[in-house]
Design a protein around this motif. Structure first.
Motif, mmCIF file in Angstrom:
data_model
loop_
_atom_site.group_PDB
_atom_site.id
_atom_site.type_symbol
_atom_site.label_atom_id
_atom_site.label_comp_id
_atom_site.label_asym_id
_atom_site.label_seq_id
_atom_site.Cartn_x
_atom_site.Cartn_y
_atom_site.Cartn_z
ATOM 1 N N LEU A 100 0.823 -1.201 0.000
ATOM 2 C CA LEU A 100 0.000 0.000 0.000
ATOM 3 C C LEU A 100 0.862 1.258 0.000
ATOM 4 O O LEU A 100 1.860 1.353 0.718
ATOM 5 N N ALA A 101 0.439 2.246 -0.793
ATOM 6 C CA ALA A 101 1.060 3.557 -0.724
ATOM 7 C C ALA A 101 0.825 4.158 0.665
ATOM 8 O O ALA A 101 -0.053 3.727 1.415
ATOM 9 N N ASP A 102 1.626 5.174 1.006
ATOM 10 C CA ASP A 102 1.524 5.764 2.339
ATOM 11 C C ASP A 102 0.136 6.335 2.611
ATOM 12 O O ASP A 102 -0.286 6.420 3.768
ATOM 13 N N ASP A 103 -0.570 6.737 1.563
ATOM 14 C CA ASP A 103 -1.935 7.250 1.725
ATOM 15 C C ASP A 103 -2.960 6.274 1.154
ATOM 16 O O ASP A 103 -4.051 6.656 0.745
ATOM 17 N N GLY A 104 -2.602 4.981 1.132
ATOM 18 C CA GLY A 104 -3.450 3.969 0.501
ATOM 19 C C GLY A 104 -4.458 3.350 1.451
ATOM 20 O O GLY A 104 -4.403 3.518 2.681
ATOM 21 N N THR A 105 -5.373 2.567 0.859
ATOM 22 C CA THR A 105 -6.482 1.956 1.592
ATOM 23 C C THR A 105 -6.623 0.500 1.198
ATOM 24 O O THR A 105 -6.551 0.148 0.019
ATOM 25 N N LEU A 106 -6.849 -0.343 2.208
ATOM 26 C CA LEU A 106 -7.119 -1.765 2.016
ATOM 27 C C LEU A 106 -8.596 -2.037 2.242
ATOM 28 O O LEU A 106 -9.174 -1.593 3.244
ATOM 29 N N TYR A 107 -9.214 -2.785 1.319
ATOM 30 C CA TYR A 107 -10.578 -3.293 1.485
ATOM 31 C C TYR A 107 -10.504 -4.817 1.530
ATOM 32 O O TYR A 107 -10.109 -5.447 0.546
ATOM 33 N N LEU A 108 -10.865 -5.402 2.663
ATOM 34 C CA LEU A 108 -10.838 -6.856 2.837
ATOM 35 C C LEU A 108 -12.266 -7.366 2.931
ATOM 36 O O LEU A 108 -12.995 -7.049 3.871
ATOM 37 N N HIS A 109 -12.661 -8.177 1.966
ATOM 38 C CA HIS A 109 -14.046 -8.621 1.791
ATOM 39 C C HIS A 109 -14.184 -10.052 2.332
ATOM 40 O O HIS A 109 -13.607 -10.989 1.764
ATOM 41 N N LEU A 110 -14.936 -10.208 3.421
ATOM 42 C CA LEU A 110 -15.120 -11.507 4.062
ATOM 43 C C LEU A 110 -16.594 -11.687 4.414
ATOM 44 O O LEU A 110 -17.443 -10.904 3.994
ATOM 45 N N ASP A 111 -16.890 -12.736 5.202
ATOM 46 C CA ASP A 111 -18.225 -12.864 5.742
ATOM 47 C C ASP A 111 -18.132 -13.131 7.233
ATOM 48 O O ASP A 111 -17.057 -13.046 7.837
ATOM 49 N N TYR A 112 -19.262 -13.444 7.847
ATOM 50 C CA TYR A 112 -19.337 -13.529 9.299
ATOM 51 C C TYR A 112 -18.444 -14.623 9.887
ATOM 52 O O TYR A 112 -18.102 -14.574 11.068
ATOM 53 N N ARG A 113 -18.039 -15.605 9.104
ATOM 54 C CA ARG A 113 -17.254 -16.715 9.639
ATOM 55 C C ARG A 113 -15.851 -16.295 10.064
ATOM 56 O O ARG A 113 -15.289 -16.853 10.999
ATOM 57 N N GLU A 114 -15.249 -15.337 9.366
ATOM 58 C CA GLU A 114 -13.846 -15.010 9.599
ATOM 59 C C GLU A 114 -13.596 -13.547 9.934
ATOM 60 O O GLU A 114 -12.486 -13.193 10.314
ATOM 61 N N VAL A 115 -14.603 -12.681 9.799
ATOM 62 C CA VAL A 115 -14.329 -11.251 9.863
ATOM 63 C C VAL A 115 -13.833 -10.819 11.236
ATOM 64 O O VAL A 115 -12.999 -9.905 11.356
ATOM 65 N N ILE A 135 -17.781 -2.078 6.470
ATOM 66 C CA ILE A 135 -18.920 -1.897 5.567
ATOM 67 C C ILE A 135 -19.747 -3.178 5.557
ATOM 68 O O ILE A 135 -19.201 -4.281 5.469
ATOM 69 N N ILE A 136 -21.032 -3.028 5.652
ATOM 70 C CA ILE A 136 -21.957 -4.145 5.514
ATOM 71 C C ILE A 136 -22.592 -4.051 4.131
ATOM 72 O O ILE A 136 -23.304 -3.087 3.844
ATOM 73 N N TRP A 137 -22.288 -5.021 3.287
ATOM 74 C CA TRP A 137 -22.941 -5.085 1.974
ATOM 75 C C TRP A 137 -24.151 -6.006 2.118
ATOM 76 O O TRP A 137 -24.011 -7.215 2.298
ATOM 77 N N ALA A 138 -25.331 -5.418 2.045
ATOM 78 C CA ALA A 138 -26.573 -6.155 2.253
ATOM 79 C C ALA A 138 -27.275 -6.380 0.923
ATOM 80 O O ALA A 138 -27.339 -5.481 0.083
ATOM 81 N N ILE A 156 -17.001 -5.981 4.841
ATOM 82 C CA ILE A 156 -15.821 -5.443 4.172
ATOM 83 C C ILE A 156 -15.092 -4.544 5.162
ATOM 84 O O ILE A 156 -15.606 -3.489 5.550
ATOM 85 N N LEU A 157 -13.910 -4.978 5.607
ATOM 86 C CA LEU A 157 -13.103 -4.186 6.528
ATOM 87 C C LEU A 157 -12.252 -3.204 5.734
ATOM 88 O O LEU A 157 -11.641 -3.569 4.733
ATOM 89 N N VAL A 158 -12.211 -1.963 6.196
ATOM 90 C CA VAL A 158 -11.481 -0.903 5.507
ATOM 91 C C VAL A 158 -10.404 -0.358 6.451
ATOM 92 O O VAL A 158 -10.717 0.143 7.536
ATOM 93 N N TYR A 159 -9.141 -0.491 6.039
ATOM 94 C CA TYR A 159 -8.002 0.015 6.803
ATOM 95 C C TYR A 159 -7.172 0.931 5.923
ATOM 96 O O TYR A 159 -7.026 0.683 4.724
#
Length: 276
Positions: A100-115, A135-138, A156-159
């Motif tokens: 990631l760039a110094d001003d970058g963002t990670l989006y990790l897309h999972l479900d309830y089993r592992e989040v 983020i909750i994608w419903a 979706i976890l956003v860091y």
């Protein structure tokens, strides 16, 4: 390892184990990284087709009493079962932080089993202050259990790499309709509202024009929203588990450049057809 550039030499599709390939990339290369790993459901994920043919002895009855045979086929699939899921995913998250760039963002897309496990790992890796959103994608489609509340959302976890300095274009994202339009002015109804951390968005319809023939294809609208919010035009976007190539489709639509990685030859073939 197989690498394919597009005609302009900008975008890249790579058939490889993603960990092997991304370790060859230089630090801080990407403004946005999207990871949509297998969800560790313990079952085979499959894309199925259903067709009906007329038959005098068919088991299904349709219009005017005509009978049909229904044929179900498996088009594509993969085994979503890992003996040690986190031994698989954690080193890939470490690489995502590095890339990631110094001003970058990670989006990790999972479900309830592992989040919930992922949140702990990412807090340790990025720092708790770098957590931006969950983020909750419903959505509302597919089979429904009768033994509990049906699960109809992904997480979706956003860091961000640096909580004091990250790209944020939240006002540029596609707006959505108000759920209670009678409570706001007609001008606001016409404009729509900016999304919150709950995204109501349909899945890709099994019979829709967007469908490209991949079992876990994500809708372009979901990826477009992430890329609009967290990158600028011309930025590089990386997808470790590229699957159907939706990240690339959304990035190209928005004038961003992409690197898509997948070890599945079927996925790479789908991406090449889709992205030219």
């Amino acid at each position: 390892m197989t690498i394919a550039w597009d005609a302009a030499g900008d975008d890249l599709i790579v058939e490889s184990d993603n960990l092997e390939f991304v370790r060859t990339l230089p630090d801080a290369s990407f403004r946005l990284i999207y990871l949509d790993p297998p969800f560790n459901t313990g079952r085979t994920q499959q894309l199925r087709s259903v067709s009906a043919t007329r038959s005098t002895s068919g088991s299904h009855v349709g219009f005017h009493g005509q009978t049909y045979d229904v044929v179900r086929r498996v088009l594509a699939g993969y085994d979503d079962d890992f003996a040690d899921y986190w031994a698989f995913l954690e080193p890939r998250l470490e690489e995502a932080w590095r890339l990631l760039a110094d001003d970058g963002t990670l989006y990790l897309h999972l479900d309830y089993r592992e989040v919930h496990y992922a949140k702990v790992v990412l807090d340790a890796l990025f720092g708790r202050d770098s957590f931006l959103n969950e983020i909750i994608w419903a959505y509302d489609y597919g089979a429904r259990t009768r033994s509990r509340w049906p699960t109809k959302h992904d997480n979706i976890l956003v860091y961000v790499k640096d909580p004091r300095n990250y790209v944020w274009n939240g006002s540029d994202v596609d707006r959505e309709p108000y759920m209670a339009p009678g409570l706001v002015t007609p001008e606001k109804v016409a404009l729509g509202k900016l999304p919150t951390d709950v995204w109501w968005h349909t899945i890709v319809s099994p019979t829709g024009r967007e469908r490209v023939g991949y079992a876990t294809q994500k809708p372009v609208g979901i990826l477009r929203r992430m890329i609009q919010a967290s990158t600028h035009e011309g930025d590089w976007v990386l997808d470790f588990f590229a699957g159907s190539g939706t990240t690339g489709a959304a990035a190209r639509e928005l004038g961003r450049r992409f690197v898509l990685v997948d070890s599945n030859p079927e996925a790479v073939a789908v991406m090449r057809r889709r992205l030219g």
